[in-house]
Structures are given as structure tokens and as C-alpha cells.
Design a protein around this motif. Structure first.
Motif, short mmCIF file in Angstrom:
data_model
loop_
_atom_site.label_atom_id
_atom_site.label_comp_id
_atom_site.label_asym_id
_atom_site.label_seq_id
_atom_site.Cartn_x
_atom_site.Cartn_y
_atom_site.Cartn_z
N PHE A 1 -16.99 87.27 -42.47
CA PHE A 1 -16.61 85.97 -42.22
C PHE A 1 -15.52 85.87 -43.36
O PHE A 1 -14.25 85.56 -43.06
N VAL A 2 -15.86 85.90 -44.45
CA VAL A 2 -14.96 86.07 -45.76
C VAL A 2 -13.77 86.80 -45.82
O VAL A 2 -12.63 86.51 -45.95
N LEU A 3 -14.53 88.01 -45.69
CA LEU A 3 -13.27 89.14 -45.74
C LEU A 3 -12.19 88.90 -44.55
O LEU A 3 -11.05 89.14 -44.68
N ARG A 4 -12.53 88.75 -43.46
CA ARG A 4 -11.77 88.43 -42.25
C ARG A 4 -10.66 87.27 -42.54
O ARG A 4 -9.59 87.59 -42.35
N LEU A 5 -11.22 86.12 -43.17
CA LEU A 5 -10.23 85.08 -43.50
C LEU A 5 -9.29 85.68 -44.53
O LEU A 5 -8.09 85.34 -44.49
N LEU A 6 -9.91 86.19 -45.65
CA LEU A 6 -8.90 86.50 -47.02
C LEU A 6 -8.03 87.64 -46.09
O LEU A 6 -7.03 87.93 -46.88
N ARG A 7 -8.10 88.45 -45.59
CA ARG A 7 -7.26 89.40 -44.71
C ARG A 7 -6.47 88.99 -43.62
O ARG A 7 -5.61 89.82 -43.18
N SER A 8 -6.53 87.86 -43.12
CA SER A 8 -5.79 87.44 -42.12
C SER A 8 -4.57 87.23 -42.37
O SER A 8 -3.99 86.95 -43.26
N PRO A 9 -3.57 87.35 -41.41
CA PRO A 9 -2.09 86.85 -41.31
C PRO A 9 -1.70 85.59 -42.00
O PRO A 9 -0.68 85.53 -42.34
N VAL A 10 -2.78 84.67 -41.66
CA VAL A 10 -2.08 83.27 -42.39
C VAL A 10 -2.73 82.90 -43.73
O VAL A 10 -2.36 82.18 -44.54
N ALA A 11 -3.29 83.96 -44.36
CA ALA A 11 -3.71 84.13 -45.80
C ALA A 11 -2.43 84.24 -46.64
O ALA A 11 -1.62 84.62 -46.29
N TYR A 12 -2.66 84.05 -48.02
CA TYR A 12 -1.38 84.09 -48.86
C TYR A 12 -0.65 85.42 -48.76
O TYR A 12 -1.40 86.30 -48.96
N THR A 13 0.74 85.16 -48.73
CA THR A 13 1.40 86.40 -48.44
C THR A 13 2.73 86.36 -49.64
O THR A 13 3.42 87.17 -49.51
N ASP A 14 2.75 85.36 -50.69
CA ASP A 14 3.74 85.15 -51.54
C ASP A 14 3.65 86.28 -52.64
O ASP A 14 4.64 86.59 -52.99
N GLY A 15 2.48 86.62 -53.05
CA GLY A 15 2.02 87.56 -54.12
C GLY A 15 1.90 88.95 -53.95
O GLY A 15 3.09 89.50 -53.57
N VAL A 16 0.61 89.31 -53.96
CA VAL A 16 0.31 90.88 -53.90
C VAL A 16 1.03 91.48 -52.58
O VAL A 16 1.39 92.59 -52.37
N ARG A 17 0.79 90.64 -51.60
CA ARG A 17 1.03 90.99 -50.11
C ARG A 17 2.55 91.03 -49.67
O ARG A 17 2.90 91.18 -48.45
N ARG A 18 3.28 90.47 -50.56
CA ARG A 18 4.82 90.12 -50.08
C ARG A 18 5.72 91.03 -49.41
O ARG A 18 5.91 90.96 -48.32
N THR A 19 6.03 92.10 -50.22
CA THR A 19 6.65 93.14 -49.82
C THR A 19 5.74 94.21 -49.05
O THR A 19 5.81 95.44 -49.36
N MET A 20 4.88 93.74 -48.03
CA MET A 20 4.38 94.76 -47.02
C MET A 20 4.37 94.39 -45.65
O MET A 20 4.83 93.40 -45.21
N SER A 21 4.21 95.45 -44.78
CA SER A 21 4.01 95.34 -43.45
C SER A 21 2.85 94.38 -43.05
O SER A 21 2.09 94.39 -43.87
#
Length: 308
Positions: A202-222
């Protein structure tokens, strides 16, 4: 409740084919971005290999600091521990009053305006860990007050990851942690030793979801690359924090990180243009690429038994 098990983490200069070289590259990338952004950093990063984790970055990692919304992972872990023990359920409802959902802070509860209302505890946690809803913290306190959150976290081996009670009420502020404890909490999560398999997923699904934070580590990724990273950010004043886990293409956790940064210019900038946020975006791209290189070089034995 059992305490945290001690783990032996080897130092990065220990001869270890492939893994040690990539750890050195992770360390170089971190130092470059930390220097470029300036300010005060606390960080802890490890790589997962066939014999266990290898530390790549350890900078002021035992320093206790205000963790802000990164500690929402710890709050969720405490609530879900209570769910695992059968004292709460994700489908039970909590009352959302206008006072609890008052405007201000981050999230969507304050934008609704249709109160009083009721939502499930699962809905509360989904908002807590994805859009980082601050009202969700107050709702969590209704079912798991500050004293219980802190007791659970301490019993699990995280005495410095604690929320701060608000007077004599069950309410709390998000409190403190260290880069090392935040890292270790995430390592325990993906290793399946923090929560039950269902709660872990449950936790990992939420933290990996498309609506989780995208400005930082995930910003320049597909989109596909973002889905490989479980991450949570926290910000207040001049602090810009982020912590999470990078998985390979099979879903195996390869790199666990905790970056706490403060003191950079732009205390009123909570967007992607902040120096520490830009540093994490560049660093995230580099760490994902190095994770792919690690996965290609050596087999991996530490993987969650309950995450996708």
C-alpha cells in the motif's frame, strides 16, 4: 514489539566488484550537486548488493533535524502498524470537520469546502503520501495520536523519528528525524520488516504513483522511470527535503536515499526552481542511470516480497 535489527553496512572502500565503483560515482554526483546548490545538507545513501547494503553517502546523517513532510512516511507507518494489529481498518470512516480541513498548507482537503463529511482511513493515507495533504495529518491524529505514533516508531528502532505533540490534544506537528533513520525506515519498508506485506505494498504503491511528488528526484524522467521511484518530499521555510527508494526495472529496490537540505537562497520558492530542488532533479537522473548500470552488472538478492 520487536526492536530494529542491527545490520552490518560495509564501507564504500571495501573491494566489491562493480558495486564499490558505482558507490563512488554516486558519492561524486552527490558532492557535485550539494556544492552547486550550497547550504547545509544531511544525507545518507546506500546501494543494495548481493551481500547487503553498501553506504555511498554519509554526511551529517546522525544530525536530528525538522523532517517536515518527509515524516509523513513515518506517520503512515505508525497508522498502518495499528491496522496490521487489527485495531484500525483502511475502510473505516473518519469525520472531516471544517476545523480539521481548514484552508492552508498543502493538499486538497482545504479546497473542498463541503464539510462536515466522512472519508475512509485509506483515503486519508492516500492523500497524506501522494499530494502530501496537511489536513490528512490532523485526520491521522484522530485514530493514532502523537503519543502512540512516537511509541510505535521508538519500538521499531527509530527514536529520533518522532512527531511533536500539540499541547494535551492528540494532534501533532511532523517533528524530527535524521537522514540515517529516514533511510533505515525506508530500507526496512522495502525489505518487508517494517509492516505487513499488504501495508508495505500500500505505501509503496502510493509513493510510486504518478500523482506523488515529481519536482525533485523524479522530475526529468519518463512516466515509466518515475514509477520505479518511491519518494516523499518535505518543505518549510528554507528547508527542502526528499527521501525514497529507486528500483530497477524488475521492481527490486537498488538505491535508498535521504536528502535533507536547508539554507539555500529562495526561502519563498517552493517550486521546481529552488536550488536544492534543482540539485535533487539532476541528482535523481544520475542516480537512476547508475542504478541501471548496477542492475546490469550484478545479481541482486534483497528485494521486497510484497511490492510490484
Amino acid at each position: 514489539m520487536p526492536g530494529r535489527r542491527e545490520r552490518t553496512i560495509r564501507e564504500p572502500d571495501e573491494p566489491r566488484a562493480g558495486l564499490g565503483r558505482i558507490a563512488a560515482q554516486v558519492r561524486t554526483a552527490y558532492r557535485r550537486e550539494r556544492t552547486r546548490a550550497g547550504g547545509d545538507w544531511q544525507a545518507y545513501v546506500s546501494l543494495a548488493g548481493p551481500d547487503g547494503p553498501l553506504v555511498a553517502v554519509d554526511e551529517s546523517a546522525e544530525q536530528r533535524v525538522a523532517a517536515y513532510s518527509v515524516n509523513k512516511i513515518a506517520v503512515a507507518a505508525a497508522v498502518l502498524d495499528t491496522v496490521d494489529r487489527g485495531l484500525l481498518a483502511l475502510d473505516q470512516r473518519v469525520e472531516v470537520t471544517a476545523e480539521l480541513a481548514r484552508p492552508g498548507g498543502d493538499g486538497i482537503f482545504g479546497l473542498d469546502g463541503a464539510y462536515p463529511s466522512q472519508v475512509t482511513l485509506g483515503h486519508v493515507l492516500a492523500n497524506l503520501l501522494t499530494v502530501s495533504d496537511d489536513a490528512a495529518v490532523r485526520l491521522c491524529a484522530l485514530v493514532c495520536p502523537a503519543t502512540e505514533v512516537n511509541r510505535i516508531l521508538a519500538a521499531k528502532g527509530f527514536p529520533h523519528t518522532q512527531v511533536r505533540p500539540v499541547g494535551d490534544s492528540p494532534r501533532f506537528h511532523l517533528g524530527t528525524s535524521t537522514a540515517r533513520e529516514t533511510h533505515d525506515l525506508l530500507w526496512a519498508l522495502v525489505g518487508g520488516t517494517l509492516l505487513s506485506p499488504g501495508s508495505t505494498e500500500f505505501v509503496l504503491r502510493l509513493l510510486r504513483s504518478p500523482v506523488a511528488y515529481t519536482d525533485g528526484v523524479r522530475r526529468t524522467m519518463s512516466s515509466a522511470e518515475r514509477a520505479r521511484i518511491a519518494t516523499k518530499a518535505g518543505w518549510f521555510g528554507d528547508a527542502r527535503h526528499e527521501a525514497g527508494v529507486i528500483c530497477d526495472t524488475t521492481g527490486a529496490p537498488r538505491l535508498t536515499y535521504a536528502f535533507f537540505a536547508a539554507g539555500q537562497p529562495g526561502a519563498d520558492d517552493f517550486g521546481a526552481t529552488h536550488a536544492a530542488v534543482q540539485a535533487r532533479a539532476r541528482l535523481g537522473r544520475r542516480l537512476l542511470d547508475l542504478t541501471d548500470r548496477l542492475a546490469a552488472r550484478e545479481p541482486h538478492s534483497h528485494r521486497p516480497g510484497n511490492s510490484g
